[in-house]
Design an enzyme around this catalytic site. Structure first.
Site, PDB file in Angstrom:
ATOM      1  N   LYS A  53       0.682  -1.316  -0.055  1.00 30.19           N
ATOM      2  CA  LYS A  53       0.094  -0.167   0.048  1.00 30.19           C
ATOM      3  C   LYS A  53       0.846   1.205  -0.172  1.00 30.19           C
ATOM      4  O   LYS A  53       0.646   2.165  -0.746  1.00 30.19           O
ATOM      5  CB  LYS A  53      -0.943  -0.052   1.301  1.00 30.19           C
ATOM      6  CG  LYS A  53      -2.254  -1.000   1.046  1.00 30.19           C
ATOM      7  CD  LYS A  53      -2.934  -1.382   2.438  1.00 30.19           C
ATOM      8  CE  LYS A  53      -3.818  -2.404   2.130  1.00 30.19           C
ATOM      9  NZ  LYS A  53      -4.495  -2.703   3.450  1.00 30.19           N
ATOM     10  N   GLN A  97      -4.564  -1.534   9.506  1.00 29.50           N
ATOM     11  CA  GLN A  97      -4.668  -2.732   8.858  1.00 29.50           C
ATOM     12  C   GLN A  97      -5.364  -3.697   9.826  1.00 29.50           C
ATOM     13  O   GLN A  97      -4.948  -3.853  11.037  1.00 29.50           O
ATOM     14  CB  GLN A  97      -3.237  -3.291   8.601  1.00 29.50           C
ATOM     15  CG  GLN A  97      -3.138  -4.481   8.079  1.00 29.50           C
ATOM     16  CD  GLN A  97      -3.601  -4.396   6.629  1.00 29.50           C
ATOM     17  OE1 GLN A  97      -3.771  -3.326   5.883  1.00 29.50           O
ATOM     18  NE2 GLN A  97      -4.004  -5.476   5.889  1.00 29.50           N
ATOM     19  N   ASP A 120     -10.850   3.084   3.579  1.00 32.49           N
ATOM     20  CA  ASP A 120     -11.239   1.778   3.555  1.00 32.49           C
ATOM     21  C   ASP A 120     -12.681   1.548   3.126  1.00 32.49           C
ATOM     22  O   ASP A 120     -13.296   0.680   2.802  1.00 32.49           O
ATOM     23  CB  ASP A 120     -10.764   0.669   4.775  1.00 32.49           C
ATOM     24  CG  ASP A 120      -9.520  -0.104   4.346  1.00 32.49           C
ATOM     25  OD1 ASP A 120      -9.521  -0.420   3.407  1.00 32.49           O
ATOM     26  OD2 ASP A 120      -8.868  -0.187   5.535  1.00 32.49           O
TER      27      ASP A 120
HETATM   28  N1  GUN Z   1      -6.741  -6.695   5.943  1.00 30.15           N
HETATM   29  C1  GUN Z   1      -7.009  -7.515   5.021  1.00 30.15           C
HETATM   30  N2  GUN Z   1      -7.567  -6.725   4.083  1.00 30.15           N
HETATM   31  C2  GUN Z   1      -7.535  -5.553   4.703  1.00 30.15           C
HETATM   32  C3  GUN Z   1      -8.076  -4.379   3.937  1.00 30.15           C
HETATM   33  O1  GUN Z   1      -8.486  -4.158   2.665  1.00 30.15           O
HETATM   34  N3  GUN Z   1      -8.045  -3.307   4.975  1.00 30.15           N
HETATM   35  C4  GUN Z   1      -7.447  -3.441   6.191  1.00 30.15           C
HETATM   36  N4  GUN Z   1      -7.811  -2.123   6.619  1.00 30.15           N
HETATM   37  N5  GUN Z   1      -7.151  -4.339   6.745  1.00 30.15           N
HETATM   38  C5  GUN Z   1      -7.155  -5.719   5.918  1.00 30.15           C
END
Ligand code: GUN
Length: 282
Positions: A53, A97, A120
């Site tokens: 990311k 996350q 998100d």
């Molecule tokens: N953990 C696995 N996929 C994601 C996601 O798309 N966003 C977040 N914040 N955590 C994750």
């Protein structure tokens, strides 16, 4: 019929190029978009995700902050960190996350992110906005799936879409986006008897379960569009989705591969959401 592949890598690349152009324009005005990614603990998969990311942000010229904390971080300290980022004008998107360590209430943390920075799309305000058709951040994976449908010229209006999976992150928002696009939507899940009876009626199938080979060729209507959100491992360690790809590709009209399908689109849509947040903040 052998299905055509929906190339998530190629489409994501195109989206990133468009994002980079808009980022450059904002940056020239002194308003460089910024994303903060918070990682608590040292879950190996999460470490890989957050690294991607942050690298994606750099690739399109965005500012990014990787905010790493030990697994022992208290919930109060994490909430304080989120509140500080809510107030930080250089940050337009905040992503915590998941999963978080067990002693931390994820819902409370997500609920503390400003809905204006909830890139998100996990905040109840974002989920609620989607439900009643108001503007808000769409969660990145379903948003990416909708972009893929648009890219291949598949308009959901009047079609029957079957979503397999009812998670808050994928299944439920996916169903809402398809409904907003005027599809007739069926949501199937682990308690659905005779899943195939539903999927065989579908013009669009979205598989988001997390179980290998759960959608096989006999469960798919000839000519259907099949989107595979699954991320699993085969016995040999290779990545695979929820769909029996080799079988289903002989029945469907379009299919997404794993890897190289939905995954890169999820990452691209996070950049789109962050850019949108920065543009709105102006
Ligand atoms: N953990 C696995 N996929 C994601 C996601 O798309 N966003 C977040 N914040 N955590 C994750």
């Amino acid at each position: 019929m052998t299905a055509q592949l929906i190339d998530g890598n190629a489409l994501a690349k195109q989206i990133r190029a468009e994002v980079a152009t808009r980022v450059a324009a904002l940056t020239a005005q002194g308003r460089k978009p910024g994303l903060a990614v918070i990682l608590v603990g040292d879950d190996p998969a999460s470490q890989v995700y957050v690294k991607h990311k942050v690298a994606d942000c750099e690739g399109v010229g965005m500012h990014s902050v990787l905010d790493r904390h030990p697994a022992t971080m208290s919930e109060a300290d994490l909430l304080a960190r989120v509140r500080a980022l809510n107030e930080d004008p250089s940050i337009h998107g905040i992503l915590v996350q998941l999963p978080l360590p067990k002693h931390i209430d994820s819902a409370k943390v997500i609920g503390t992110i400003s809905p204006l920075k909830d890139v998100d799309g996990f905040h109840v305000a974002s989920a609620g906005a989607l439900l009643i058709g108001q503007p808000g951040f769409k969660s990145c994976t379903p948003y990416g799936c909708m972009k893929m449908l648009e890219h291949i010229g598949c308009n959901p209006r009047g079609k029957h879409a079957v979503v397999i999976g009812r998670s808050n992150i994928v299944g439920k928002p996916m169903a809402m986006l398809l409904l907003q696009a005027h599809a007739t939507v069926t949501i199937c899940h682990s308690a659905t008897p005779d899943l195939g009876a539903f999927t065989r009626q579908a013009d669009i199938v979205v598989a988001a379960v997390g179980k290998r080979n759960m959608l096989t060729a006999d469960m798919v209507k000839p000519g259907a569009v099949v989107i595979d959100v699954g991320m699993n491992r085969k016995d040999d360690g290779k990545l695979c989705g929820d769909v029996d790809f080799d079988g289903v590709r002989e029945v469907a009209s379009w299919i997404t591969p794993v890897p190289g399908g939905v995954g890169p689109m999820t990452r691209a849509m996070l950049l789109v959401n962050t850019l949108d947040a920065a543009e709105r903040a102006a």
